[in-house]
Design a protein around this motif. Structure first.
Motif, PDB file in Angstrom:
ATOM      1  N   ALA A   1      -4.029  16.994  -1.444  1.00 43.95           N
ATOM      2  CA  ALA A   1      -4.590  16.519  -2.612  1.00 43.95           C
ATOM      3  C   ALA A   1      -3.816  15.409  -3.077  1.00 43.95           C
ATOM      4  N   PHE A   2      -2.606  15.317  -3.440  1.00 44.45           N
ATOM      5  CA  PHE A   2      -1.621  14.572  -3.973  1.00 44.45           C
ATOM      6  C   PHE A   2      -1.587  13.182  -2.916  1.00 44.45           C
ATOM      7  N   ARG A   3      -1.768  13.505  -1.686  1.00 40.07           N
ATOM      8  CA  ARG A   3      -1.796  12.486  -0.574  1.00 40.07           C
ATOM      9  C   ARG A   3      -2.972  11.749  -0.597  1.00 40.07           C
ATOM     10  N   SER A   4      -3.988  12.391  -0.639  1.00 43.47           N
ATOM     11  CA  SER A   4      -5.317  11.712  -0.608  1.00 43.47           C
ATOM     12  C   SER A   4      -5.479  10.884  -1.767  1.00 43.47           C
ATOM     13  N   PHE A   5      -5.038  11.440  -2.818  1.00 47.01           N
ATOM     14  CA  PHE A   5      -5.119  10.526  -4.402  1.00 47.01           C
ATOM     15  C   PHE A   5      -4.243   9.190  -4.021  1.00 47.01           C
TER      16      PHE A   5
ATOM     17  N   ARG B   1       0.786  -1.080   0.167  1.00 47.24           N
ATOM     18  CA  ARG B   1       0.071   0.101  -0.117  1.00 47.24           C
ATOM     19  C   ARG B   1       0.801   1.167  -0.065  1.00 47.24           C
ATOM     20  N   ARG B   2       1.790   1.143   0.790  1.00 47.86           N
ATOM     21  CA  ARG B   2       2.704   2.517   0.649  1.00 47.86           C
ATOM     22  C   ARG B   2       3.632   2.659  -0.421  1.00 47.86           C
ATOM     23  N   ARG B   3       3.949   1.668  -1.139  1.00 51.61           N
ATOM     24  CA  ARG B   3       4.426   1.803  -2.479  1.00 51.61           C
ATOM     25  C   ARG B   3       3.705   2.221  -3.498  1.00 51.61           C
ATOM     26  N   THR B   4       2.279   1.727  -3.450  1.00 52.53           N
ATOM     27  CA  THR B   4       1.209   1.847  -4.397  1.00 52.53           C
ATOM     28  C   THR B   4       0.950   3.473  -4.136  1.00 52.53           C
ATOM     29  N   ALA B   5       0.629   3.980  -3.052  1.00 52.25           N
ATOM     30  CA  ALA B   5       0.396   5.195  -2.586  1.00 52.25           C
ATOM     31  C   ALA B   5       1.570   6.396  -3.438  1.00 52.25           C
TER      32      ALA B   5
END
Length: 237
Positions: free
Chosen positions: A181-185, A146-150
């Protein structure tokens, strides 16, 4: 002439321009983020004429630092490479080395830009990020996955926004106006990687429908003239 990267590590000679890039520059860094540094240096001109030319790049991981020889940096920038391009568009407070030749390079930064190469490079890099999202590494929903995907998703969105701005206006804004907004995406895509597809399709269409202010091809003459001044400066008979 000796440059410094601000890290206290062994120095590469003749650093002309260097600064902090990556997540720190974009405003996306968190407490565990590495600080990435990028710069360019001039090899002594005499060394370019022997059997064994000097290294074109010096890369270290402690700290994370990449320094390209001046000619290599120019070739990469003329090709539209997003990573090297950002070096000449950094906010002033992120530069750690600035010389007169580095300032000259910043002064001709728009001549490195060509519409086709900017479009192809930024969309190409964004598509690479999307392919990584599709592969999802081991296919698990582990915390590391999940971390890498984000992270890939944040950079996909950033590349699209920055690339389209550069293509549309001829200017590149490094610090993002709304990092949240980029973190939420990123978190949204970490939960569902396919959520990134509409964003990529949107910007593919946006590039296709936008008339760029950039010339179709960069002006290599300015880079050539600058590089010859560099060679003259660092020639010792």
């Amino acid at each position: 002439m000796t440059g410094t990267d601000g890290s206290g590590t062994a120095e590469v000679r003749n650093v002309l321009l260097a600064g902090i890039v990556g997540s720190t520059a974009y405003g996306l860094a968190h407490q565990d983020s590495d600080v990435d540094r990028l710069g360019l240096f001039a090899a002594p001109t005499e060394e370019l004429h022997g059997l064994h030319p000097p290294k074109a790049s010096h890369v270290s991981t402690a700290p994370d630092r990449t320094l390209h020889e001046a000619a290599k940096w120019c070739r990469l920038a003329l090709g539209g490479n997003p990573t090297v391009t950002e070096l000449v568009w950094l906010p002033d407070d992120l530069y750690e080395v600035r010389t007169d030749l580095g300032d000259e390079l910043i002064g001709i930064r728009t001549t490195f830009l060509g519409a086709a190469r900017v479009r192809d490079a930024y969309l190409g890099y964004a598509t690479q990020q999307f392919r990584r999202l599709e592969s999802r590494a081991d296919g698990s929903f582990s915390a590391d996955t999940r971390r890498r995907t984000a992270k890939h998703a944040r950079h996909l969105k950033r590349l699209c926004h920055q690339g389209h701005e550069l293509y549309r206006t001829g200017r590149l804004t490094i610090r993002l106006d709304d990092p949240e907004a980029f973190r939420s995406f990123g978190e949204e895509v970490a939960a569902d990687p396919d959520a990134a597809r509409p964003l990529l399709r949107h910007f593919e269409q946006a590039f296709a429908e936008t008339r760029s202010v950039l010339p179709e091809h960069p002006d290599e003459r300015a880079a050539e003239s600058w590089l010859r001044r560099v060679r003259k400066r660092f020639y010792e008979a």
